[in-house]
Design a protein around this motif. Structure first.
Motif, PDB file in Angstrom:
ATOM      1  N   UNK A   1       0.861  -1.347   0.444  1.00 53.84           N
ATOM      2  CA  UNK A   1      -0.102  -0.703   0.146  1.00 53.84           C
ATOM      3  C   UNK A   1       0.669   1.206   0.016  1.00 53.84           C
ATOM      4  N   UNK A   2       0.663   1.803  -1.123  1.00 52.87           N
ATOM      5  CA  UNK A   2       1.453   2.866  -1.425  1.00 52.87           C
ATOM      6  C   UNK A   2       0.874   4.474  -1.204  1.00 52.87           C
ATOM      7  N   UNK A   3       1.360   5.506  -0.299  1.00 54.06           N
ATOM      8  CA  UNK A   3       1.313   6.674  -0.208  1.00 54.06           C
ATOM      9  C   UNK A   3       1.391   7.569  -1.504  1.00 54.06           C
ATOM     10  N   UNK A   4       1.226   7.844  -2.722  1.00 53.66           N
ATOM     11  CA  UNK A   4       2.439   8.812  -3.175  1.00 53.66           C
ATOM     12  C   UNK A   4       2.537  10.113  -2.796  1.00 53.66           C
ATOM     13  N   UNK A   5       3.646  10.534  -3.591  1.00 53.40           N
ATOM     14  CA  UNK A   5       3.801  12.341  -2.732  1.00 53.40           C
ATOM     15  C   UNK A   5       4.132  12.469  -1.041  1.00 53.40           C
ATOM     16  N   UNK A   6       4.698  11.614  -0.583  1.00 49.29           N
ATOM     17  CA  UNK A   6       4.936  11.080   0.486  1.00 49.29           C
ATOM     18  C   UNK A   6       6.458  10.460   1.376  1.00 49.29           C
ATOM     19  N   UNK A   7       7.007  10.860   2.444  1.00 47.86           N
ATOM     20  CA  UNK A   7       7.730  10.556   2.628  1.00 47.86           C
ATOM     21  C   UNK A   7       7.394   9.780   4.528  1.00 47.86           C
ATOM     22  N   UNK A   8       6.159   9.803   4.377  1.00 47.31           N
ATOM     23  CA  UNK A   8       5.838   9.557   5.787  1.00 47.31           C
ATOM     24  C   UNK A   8       4.712   8.287   5.706  1.00 47.31           C
ATOM     25  N   UNK A   9       4.445   6.829   6.875  1.00 49.94           N
ATOM     26  CA  UNK A   9       3.705   6.380   6.692  1.00 49.94           C
ATOM     27  C   UNK A   9       2.411   6.743   7.154  1.00 49.94           C
ATOM     28  N   UNK A  10       0.729   6.349   6.951  1.00 50.27           N
ATOM     29  CA  UNK A  10       0.010   7.423   7.630  1.00 50.27           C
ATOM     30  C   UNK A  10      -0.817   5.854   8.144  1.00 50.27           C
ATOM     31  N   UNK A  11      -2.474   6.299   8.184  1.00 55.43           N
ATOM     32  CA  UNK A  11      -3.061   5.251   8.675  1.00 55.43           C
ATOM     33  C   UNK A  11      -4.333   5.887   7.566  1.00 55.43           C
ATOM     34  N   UNK A  12      -5.426   4.683   6.746  1.00 60.74           N
ATOM     35  CA  UNK A  12      -6.127   5.719   6.129  1.00 60.74           C
ATOM     36  C   UNK A  12      -6.973   4.660   6.298  1.00 60.74           C
ATOM     37  N   UNK A  13      -8.728   4.736   6.074  1.00 58.48           N
ATOM     38  CA  UNK A  13      -9.642   3.626   5.837  1.00 58.48           C
ATOM     39  C   UNK A  13      -8.817   2.119   6.255  1.00 58.48           C
ATOM     40  N   UNK A  14      -8.483   2.138   7.891  1.00 56.84           N
ATOM     41  CA  UNK A  14      -8.520   0.794   8.408  1.00 56.84           C
ATOM     42  C   UNK A  14      -7.487   0.135   7.827  1.00 56.84           C
ATOM     43  N   UNK A  15      -6.639   1.013   7.094  1.00 59.32           N
ATOM     44  CA  UNK A  15      -5.296   0.623   7.065  1.00 59.32           C
ATOM     45  C   UNK A  15      -4.141   0.940   6.477  1.00 59.32           C
ATOM     46  N   UNK A  16      -2.853   0.922   6.598  1.00 56.17           N
ATOM     47  CA  UNK A  16      -1.315   1.533   6.664  1.00 56.17           C
ATOM     48  C   UNK A  16      -1.109   1.648   5.830  1.00 56.17           C
ATOM     49  N   UNK A  17      -0.040   2.814   5.154  1.00 57.00           N
ATOM     50  CA  UNK A  17      -0.245   3.237   3.832  1.00 57.00           C
ATOM     51  C   UNK A  17       1.311   4.121   4.255  1.00 57.00           C
ATOM     52  N   UNK A  18       2.037   3.305   3.203  1.00 60.99           N
ATOM     53  CA  UNK A  18       3.464   3.639   3.207  1.00 60.99           C
ATOM     54  C   UNK A  18       4.017   4.480   2.435  1.00 60.99           C
ATOM     55  N   UNK A  19       4.277   5.772   2.764  1.00 61.86           N
ATOM     56  CA  UNK A  19       4.962   7.078   1.414  1.00 61.86           C
ATOM     57  C   UNK A  19       5.736   5.952   0.449  1.00 61.86           C
ATOM     58  N   UNK A  20       5.852   6.496  -0.619  1.00 63.29           N
ATOM     59  CA  UNK A  20       6.824   6.278  -1.328  1.00 63.29           C
ATOM     60  C   UNK A  20       7.978   6.313  -1.832  1.00 63.29           C
ATOM     61  N   UNK A  21       8.901   7.627  -0.398  1.00 65.11           N
ATOM     62  CA  UNK A  21      10.049   7.643  -0.144  1.00 65.11           C
ATOM     63  C   UNK A  21      10.221   7.345   0.960  1.00 65.11           C
ATOM     64  N   UNK A  22       9.798   6.508   1.325  1.00 65.04           N
ATOM     65  CA  UNK A  22      10.357   5.743   2.288  1.00 65.04           C
ATOM     66  C   UNK A  22      11.127   4.789   2.166  1.00 65.04           C
ATOM     67  N   UNK A  23      12.221   4.554   3.065  1.00 58.87           N
ATOM     68  CA  UNK A  23      13.283   3.013   2.962  1.00 58.87           C
ATOM     69  C   UNK A  23      12.440   1.855   3.621  1.00 58.87           C
TER      70      UNK A  23
END
Length: 870
Positions: free
Chosen positions: A31-53
């Motif tokens: 689950x990828x959060x595009x345009x971000x370097x952070x991980x966030x919760x959304x819709x009951x799931x965890x989305x990882x930023x596309x710049x996160x190592x």
């Protein structure tokens, strides 16, 4: 010896453990959060930023991050996820490390407000592992199309695909179009562990065979077109935790809700085949649609669903069944039709699933031709069956589009939310096979006659030495009926037009190509003031110093050519002060060029919003609406059958140097119905946001379709905002719906253009809002004519002018609210009543206005000349 045997055994266990661990890691959702370097919760799931190592992906070109300028719609389930996006101004790849297998891929788009980039105009391609998913794609157009076709209120868009991958790598490529950019807000890569998820399907051939054939999806993809739960209860993603699919209600797709009712049973439902438990969640099988006629002797109606699809593709239709009522076979037997062909002649859910409350699905494969853009699903009575109750049942439905030659993309006609053209769904004449067959003989006869006329015209043309073209698809203007000569041009003999008929005489000056090139600086791009499918429009200056608008058709493309010809025909027949005038033409060197009067102040829209231009006053806006209404009223009444404009919008209302409004762009115009007909049957065309919903549903064009579009224009003039704006909250996206609600509440002044505050009377605004709302009536028969609309607008202008004169007449000018209170007794059209007015100079002016309109309430301003009620 034992030690020697234990070592390889232990090594094998370690190797096997590593394999299992690796497989588990690679089978987890990504689950990828595009345009971000952070991980966030959304819709009951965890989305990882596309710049996160360590996020299991690589990005070939990072582009740049984007954050929403305005707040994201709170009603969006994934609103927090849509605050950022990844923007690409060059080709770029996301590469994921995966294991071979089946995957669902979801790509999320949300066109939010962004400084420096207009996401509503972004155009790009998307490709994955060599399979083209999207081509020349515009997200805003797709959102608009869904809203029009299925009343969707979503401001976001999720594209879902199913892929069977044979390698250990998945890459998704975004390629922006020339001078544009690509963007993406989020992505999902979800493994489908069920190896037989799509294993076989029954081919729909009309014969009703029910032997499934193997379905090979290796290196072939599918796009999810629809996922529907039958009944009134949608299934949310969190209720489908394995694959997080969203199942919408089927109500908006049913052809007639009265033919079906809902049945529910959630007690003991289980899967008929436990290995297929991931096919759909049990909630889909807990309710169903059943026929309403199971107790009557004659079964006349089917349960029918209608879905818009892309032509020239193969479709997999997955039907979900669960017998909720009967406890034995042969009690409910029915036929399944797909696109009017028998897909299964005597379907018995109890027998196929193996009992009651057993969840079961059936897959059908149908090849759709390039003429078909609608998929019909129908369930109904099987006359050959001896079942006790011959009604039907359906619990759920999925429709998947299969790739063709490595392509899933479909490039449709454009829906421009501001100025473009929408090509709606095609005619439903495919359901009228009998009528079509009966007309074949007449068509053959007509074809023979047309061929004879064609040869006759060709002989005539040879004698007149026609202009030759180097472009096979290009037909010079002379072939459409040359414009008659003037003092500045020699006479041209009229040949046959494109329909094989003798073209009518037209008036206009014939320009040489040298004159045109001189006027436009050899088609200098800096002089382009408009563009379209036909080509560019240039601002030009003739030798006598007059400014003109020069429309140059593009000979290398047929796009817009039919509209170009239609405009010639219309403007050659009509002349009116409030219609843009055709001055002349040029047909040299394979060019097709038309010359119009130049409208110095551009479009009405450019003075309302989007440009840094002076604000139009309330009076100027009223006068612009009145001018446009006069031109349209003349179109409707100036000829025997009248002409329907079909593309009324603020960009097609032009203003001259004196701000006089004139209607323009008659490329989509259509001659009105004959005297013994009520409408013109034609494919849907127009601009989204202005399109008459009754015309869209029934494909029956009337003059009242223009009235609806003009009603949208009236509200646009008041509110000074785009008619469709997906970046706003969902209840404000559609201007017509939003403004109509405020008008119905009697509070239109709350959403008036702030720049008008204090410069209009509430009474004139009230009457203006009333006629705009009448124009937007659901049924055309309940809308006024354009002549009646014109009358009302003239009346509104008189109210406003009386209000302004009251400031000069009274020594102490009244406030706007005081004026509204004083004028409560003013009449509506055809509802004039005597009202005692206070004996003040200002109120006397208003009383005079009322009296004057009372004496003329049976009149409608004549749009054929410059006369009006004043």
């Amino acid at each position: 010896m034992l030690l020697g045997m234990e070592v390889p055994f232990l090594l094998s266990l370690v190797f096997l453990s590593l394999l299992i661990a690796t497989g588990e890691a690679q089978s987890k959702p990504i689950l990828i959060n595009c345009g971000s370097d952070s991980t966030i919760p959304a819709g009951g799931r965890t989305w990882v930023g596309d710049l996160v190592a360590g996020n299991n992906l690589t990005l070939s070109s990072p582009g740049f991050n984007a954050s929403a300028v305005a707040a994201v719609d709170r009603d969006l389930a994934l609103g927090s996820l849509y605050r950022t996006a990844r923007i690409f101004n060059a080709s770029s790849n996301y590469t994921f490390n995966v294991s071979a297998g089946n995957y669902y891929i979801r790509i999320h788009f949300y066109p939010f407000s962004l400084e420096g980039f207009n996401m509503n105009e972004s155009v790009f391609d998307v490709t994955t592992n060599g399979l083209r998913l999207l081509s020349k794609y515009n997200v805003t157009e797709e959102i608009a199309r869904k809203k029009l076709e299925s009343n969707s209120t979503d401001a976001s868009l999720v594209k879902e695909y199913f892929l069977s991958i044979s390698s250990d790598m998945l890459w998704i490529q975004f390629v922006p179009a020339s001078k544009s950019f690509a963007y993406v807000n989020a992505m999902e890569v979800l493994p489908v562990l069920d190896k037989s998820f799509f294993e076989s399907a029954i081919k729909v051939d009309g014969g009703g065979g029910h032997d499934p054939s193997p379905l090979d999806l290796l290196d072939r993809g599918m796009e999810t077109m629809y996922r529907v739960n039958m009944g009134d209860n949608p299934v949310k993603p969190e209720q489908d935790p394995g694959l997080w699919r969203s199942w919408e209600s089927d109500a908006k797709y049913m052809f007639s809700l009265s033919t079906a009712s809902t049945t529910t049973n959630s007690s003991n439902i289980s899967y008929a085949d436990i290995s297929h438990s991931s096919v759909a969640p049990l909630q889909v099988y807990e309710d169903a649609r059943v026929m309403n006629e199971n107790g009557v002797v004659e079964k006349k109606f089917n349960m029918s669903w209608e879905f818009g699809i892309h032509p020239n593709f193969e479709y997999l239709v997955r039907l979900h069944f669960c017998e909720l009522n009967f406890t034995a076979s042969n009690l409910r037997v029915f036929r399944i039709y797909i696109n009017l062909k028998i897909a299964f002649p005597n379907y018995d859910v109890f027998q196929r699933a193996g009992g009651k409350d057993r969840a079961h699905h059936e897959d059908f494969l149908d090849n759709v031709s390039e003429q078909v853009d609608t998929l019909w699903l129908q369930l109904g009575h099987d006359s050959a069956a001896s079942a006790l109750a011959t009604d039907a049942i359906l619990n759920g439905l999925e429709i998947f589009k299969l790739s063709k030659n490595g392509n899933l993309a479909h490039v449709s006609e454009k829906i421009d939310t501001g100025a473009g053209v929408f090509q709606g769904k095609g005619s439903k004449g495919k359901t009228l096979w009998i009528g079509i067959s009966a007309g074949v003989a007449s068509m053959i006869t007509l074809s023979v006659v047309c061929v004879l006329i064609f040869f006759f015209c060709c002989i005539r043309q040879k004698k007149t030495a026609p202009v030759k073209s180097s472009h096979p698809a290009w037909r010079p203007l002379v072939l459409h009926g040359a414009l008659a000569s003037t003092a500045n041009a020699h006479a041209v003999k009229l040949p046959c037009n494109a329909n094989g008929q003798m073209a009518a005489n037209r008036t206009g000056r014939r320009f040489s190509i040298v004159e045109i090139r001189t006027a436009t600086g050899n088609f200098d791009e800096s002089l382009v003031i408009g563009t379209g499918g036909f080509g560019n429009v240039y601002k030009g200056q003739l030798q006598d110093g007059d400014w003109v608008a020069i429309k140059r058709a593009n000979p290398h493309s047929q796009q817009g050519l039919a509209e170009f010809e239609t405009e010639i025909e219309i403007l050659s027949k009509l002349r009116h002060r409030h219609l843009v005038s055709l001055i002349g033409y040029c047909e040299e060197q394979n060019e097709m060029i038309l010359v119009y009067e130049y409208m110095a102040n551009g479009t009405l829209r450019s003075h309302l919003y989007g440009r840094d231009l002076p604000t139009l006053s309330w009076k100027q806006r009223l006068e612009a609406c009145i001018g446009a209404a006069r031109g349209l009223h003349y179109l409707h009444t100036g000829l025997e059958r009248g002409i329907i404009h079909r593309d009324i919008k603020t960009t097609n209302i032009l203003l001259d140097e004196n701000l006089v409004a004139k209607m323009a762009d008659f490329g989509l115009s259509k001659t009105g119905p004959m005297l013994d007909h009520t409408h013109v049957s034609t494919a849907v065309k127009g601009s989204f946001g202005y399109l008459d919903p009754e015309y869209f549903r029934r494909q029956q064009l009337t003059q009242k379709s223009d009235v609806y579009s003009f009603g949208v224009v009236l509200f646009e003039v008041v509110c000074a905002r785009p008619v469709i704006n997906p970046t706003l909250p969902k209840d404000q996206i559609n201007l017509a719906e939003w403004a109509a609600r405020w008008q119905q509440q009697g509070s239109l002044e709350a959403i008036v253009d702030p720049r008008l505050r204090g410069n209009y009377s509430l009474e004139s605004l009230k009457k203006f809002g009333e006629i705009a709302l009448k124009c937007l009536a659901d049924q055309g028969k309940n809308r006024p004519t354009l002549g009646e609309v014109l009358w009302h607008l003239e009346y509104v202008l008189q109210l406003h002018e009386a209000y302004m004169r009251s400031f000069d007449a009274d020594s102490s000018p009244r406030s706007e609210m005081e004026f509204a209170d004083m004028s409560l007794g003013l009449p509506m059209i055809m509802e004039v009543e005597e009202t005692a007015c206070p004996e003040t100079e200002g109120s006397k002016i208003i009383h005079d206005v009322k009296t004057k309109f009372e004496g003329q309430c049976s009149k409608v301003a004549d749009g054929g000349d410059d006369s009006s009620i004043s």
